[in-house]
Scaffold this motif. Structure first.
Motif, PDB file in Angstrom:
ATOM      1  N   MET A   1      28.298  43.126  92.363  1.00 46.60           N
ATOM      2  CA  MET A   1      29.002  42.401  93.417  1.00 46.60           C
ATOM      3  C   MET A   1      29.142  43.292  94.650  1.00 46.60           C
ATOM      4  N   GLN A   2      28.895  42.713  95.818  1.00 44.41           N
ATOM      5  CA  GLN A   2      29.019  43.461  97.052  1.00 44.41           C
ATOM      6  C   GLN A   2      30.485  43.777  97.346  1.00 44.41           C
ATOM      7  N   SER A   3      30.688  44.856  98.077  1.00 49.81           N
ATOM      8  CA  SER A   3      32.030  45.170  98.549  1.00 49.81           C
ATOM      9  C   SER A   3      32.258  44.460  99.876  1.00 49.81           C
ATOM     10  N   LEU A   4      33.506  44.421 100.312  1.00 49.06           N
ATOM     11  CA  LEU A   4      33.807  43.811 101.609  1.00 49.06           C
ATOM     12  C   LEU A   4      33.215  44.638 102.750  1.00 49.06           C
ATOM     13  N   THR A   5      33.007  45.920 102.512  1.00 50.91           N
ATOM     14  CA  THR A   5      32.338  46.752 103.509  1.00 50.91           C
ATOM     15  C   THR A   5      30.892  46.307 103.682  1.00 50.91           C
ATOM     16  N   ASP A   6      30.233  45.965 102.570  1.00 54.96           N
ATOM     17  CA  ASP A   6      28.862  45.450 102.641  1.00 54.96           C
ATOM     18  C   ASP A   6      28.819  44.127 103.404  1.00 54.96           C
ATOM     19  N   VAL A   7      29.792  43.264 103.135  1.00 57.31           N
ATOM     20  CA  VAL A   7      29.873  41.980 103.842  1.00 57.31           C
ATOM     21  C   VAL A   7      30.064  42.215 105.338  1.00 57.31           C
ATOM     22  N   GLN A   8      30.948  43.131 105.664  1.00 60.46           N
ATOM     23  CA  GLN A   8      31.223  43.462 107.063  1.00 60.46           C
ATOM     24  C   GLN A   8      29.944  43.903 107.772  1.00 60.46           C
ATOM     25  N   ASN A   9      29.192  44.808 107.148  1.00 60.93           N
ATOM     26  CA  ASN A   9      27.967  45.316 107.769  1.00 60.93           C
ATOM     27  C   ASN A   9      26.911  44.231 107.906  1.00 60.93           C
ATOM     28  N   THR A  10      26.749  43.431 106.858  1.00 65.52           N
ATOM     29  CA  THR A  10      25.745  42.361 106.892  1.00 65.52           C
ATOM     30  C   THR A  10      26.065  41.340 107.976  1.00 65.52           C
ATOM     31  N   ALA A  11      27.335  40.934 108.046  1.00 61.02           N
ATOM     32  CA  ALA A  11      27.746  39.941 109.042  1.00 61.02           C
ATOM     33  C   ALA A  11      27.610  40.497 110.456  1.00 61.02           C
ATOM     34  N   PHE A  12      28.004  41.741 110.640  1.00 58.47           N
ATOM     35  CA  PHE A  12      27.933  42.350 111.978  1.00 58.47           C
ATOM     36  C   PHE A  12      26.488  42.419 112.456  1.00 58.47           C
ATOM     37  N   ALA A  56      23.812  30.860 111.544  1.00 59.07           N
ATOM     38  CA  ALA A  56      23.842  30.654 110.094  1.00 59.07           C
ATOM     39  C   ALA A  56      24.894  31.539 109.433  1.00 59.07           C
ATOM     40  N   MET A  57      24.993  32.783 109.891  1.00 59.55           N
ATOM     41  CA  MET A  57      25.965  33.699 109.300  1.00 59.55           C
ATOM     42  C   MET A  57      27.387  33.243 109.585  1.00 59.55           C
ATOM     43  N   LEU A  58      27.630  32.739 110.785  1.00 59.40           N
ATOM     44  CA  LEU A  58      28.968  32.263 111.144  1.00 59.40           C
ATOM     45  C   LEU A  58      29.344  30.999 110.374  1.00 59.40           C
ATOM     46  N   GLY A  59      28.371  30.377 109.753  1.00 56.91           N
ATOM     47  CA  GLY A  59      28.633  29.186 108.949  1.00 56.91           C
ATOM     48  C   GLY A  59      28.635  29.506 107.472  1.00 56.91           C
ATOM     49  N   SER A  60      27.682  28.932 106.748  1.00 46.71           N
ATOM     50  CA  SER A  60      27.652  29.070 105.293  1.00 46.71           C
ATOM     51  C   SER A  60      27.314  30.485 104.843  1.00 46.71           C
ATOM     52  N   GLY A  61      26.590  31.232 105.685  1.00 46.64           N
ATOM     53  CA  GLY A  61      26.206  32.591 105.299  1.00 46.64           C
ATOM     54  C   GLY A  61      27.401  33.469 104.995  1.00 46.64           C
ATOM     55  N   LEU A  62      28.370  33.492 105.901  1.00 49.13           N
ATOM     56  CA  LEU A  62      29.568  34.306 105.707  1.00 49.13           C
ATOM     57  C   LEU A  62      30.426  33.738 104.577  1.00 49.13           C
ATOM     58  N   ASP A  63      30.471  32.423 104.465  1.00 52.72           N
ATOM     59  CA  ASP A  63      31.226  31.797 103.372  1.00 52.72           C
ATOM     60  C   ASP A  63      30.709  32.258 102.015  1.00 52.72           C
ATOM     61  N   GLU A  64      29.390  32.292 101.859  1.00 52.65           N
ATOM     62  CA  GLU A  64      28.796  32.680 100.579  1.00 52.65           C
ATOM     63  C   GLU A  64      29.084  34.145 100.257  1.00 52.65           C
ATOM     64  N   LEU A  65      28.987  35.008 101.274  1.00 55.00           N
ATOM     65  CA  LEU A  65      29.262  36.425 101.053  1.00 55.00           C
ATOM     66  C   LEU A  65      30.719  36.652 100.661  1.00 55.00           C
ATOM     67  N   LEU A  66      31.620  35.975 101.341  1.00 56.01           N
ATOM     68  CA  LEU A  66      33.043  36.134 101.061  1.00 56.01           C
ATOM     69  C   LEU A  66      33.408  35.545  99.700  1.00 56.01           C
ATOM     70  N   GLU A  67      32.783  34.436  99.356  1.00 54.72           N
ATOM     71  CA  GLU A  67      33.058  33.808  98.060  1.00 54.72           C
ATOM     72  C   GLU A  67      32.616  34.728  96.924  1.00 54.72           C
ATOM     73  N   GLU A  68      31.488  35.413  97.115  1.00 54.83           N
ATOM     74  CA  GLU A  68      31.006  36.348  96.103  1.00 54.83           C
ATOM     75  C   GLU A  68      32.004  37.484  95.896  1.00 54.83           C
ATOM     76  N   CYS A  69      32.690  37.871  96.982  1.00 61.22           N
ATOM     77  CA  CYS A  69      33.691  38.938  96.906  1.00 61.22           C
ATOM     78  C   CYS A  69      35.083  38.399  96.584  1.00 61.22           C
ATOM     79  N   ARG A  70      35.185  37.094  96.393  1.00 64.67           N
ATOM     80  CA  ARG A  70      36.471  36.448  96.102  1.00 64.67           C
ATOM     81  C   ARG A  70      37.501  36.776  97.189  1.00 64.67           C
ATOM     82  N   TYR A  71      37.083  36.528  98.413  1.00 68.72           N
ATOM     83  CA  TYR A  71      37.957  36.823  99.555  1.00 68.72           C
ATOM     84  C   TYR A  71      37.772  35.723 100.587  1.00 68.72           C
TER      85      TYR A  71
END
Length: 212
Positions: A1-12, A56-71
């Motif tokens: 599972m990705q960390s929230l830091t990974d999500v932050q970098n990917t989204a940015f 795409a990231m501002l839509g479902s992309g970020l939702d999927e990443l955050l859901e994977e991190c349960r955040y």
């Protein structure tokens, strides 16, 4: 599972380039180019790719990443994300047309210059700044909580180890009382006690690493 830091970098990395992409599209729509050596089609393709990725990231992309991190993002930050999608929507709609119509569709956007120069950049930048801050703090909190949970688990394991050692010690005493019949059991009890001691030493070492 990705960390929230990974999500932050990917989204940015997906959202950030939309700012320069919007400026590039504005220049192309006005018949300008950032560099005489750069093919307008290459600039157009790259800008379209960046804007699509951001949208795409501002839509479902970020939702999927955050859901994977349960955040989930707090409501104020979620509102800023929606504002980003809204400010990108006219550009996204224009670039969704066939390639030969993209520049024409861009020129048809009311207030295109104002949108690209003064509206889009501050909205996107404000969201990215707050997103990075929020996800970084959330990840740090998770790491602190994880360490606390690990310390608690180790403490519980150490307690179990001490109890096993105590029980095996008592078993050795009882085995000695019954003489020759208890010799085999005494050997097993001694081995259990030794193993318990080694396990407890290992747990204490792990616990000391966490404290530093």
């Amino acid at each position: 599972m990705q960390s929230l830091t990974d999500v932050q970098n990917t989204a940015f990395m997906a959202i950030g380039p939309s700012r320069i992409a919007a400026l590039s599209l504005l220049a192309l729509s006005q018949g300008q180019s950032d560099s005489a050596d750069t093919e307008p089609k290459a600039v157009l393709d790259l800008s379209v790719q960046r804007l699509n990725a951001a949208y795409a990231m501002l839509g479902s992309g970020l939702d999927e990443l955050l859901e994977e991190c349960r955040y989930s993002l707090p409501e104020p930050l979620e509102a800023k994300r929606k504002a980003c999608r809204q400010v990108l929507q006219p550009l996204h709609k224009a670039i969704s047309k066939s390639e030969q119509d993209v520049l024409q569709q861009l020129r048809a956007i009311p207030g295109l210059s104002d949108l690209c120069l003064f509206q889009l950049e501050p909205v996107i930048s404000d969201f990215l700044k707050d997103m990075v801050h929020n996800l970084r703090e959330a990840q740090q909190l998770r790491e602190v909580q994880r360490e606390e949970n690990m310390r608690t688990t180790i403490a519980n394991a150490e307690s179990v180890g001490r109890n096993i050692k105590f029980i095996s010690f008592n078993a050795s005493i009882e085995a000695a009382r019954i003489g020759d019949m208890g010799k085999g059991f005494a050997v097993i009890a001694t081995e259990i006690r030794d193993l318990s001691g080694k396990t407890q030493t290992l747990l204490e070492e792990i616990s000391s690493y966490l404290k530093h």
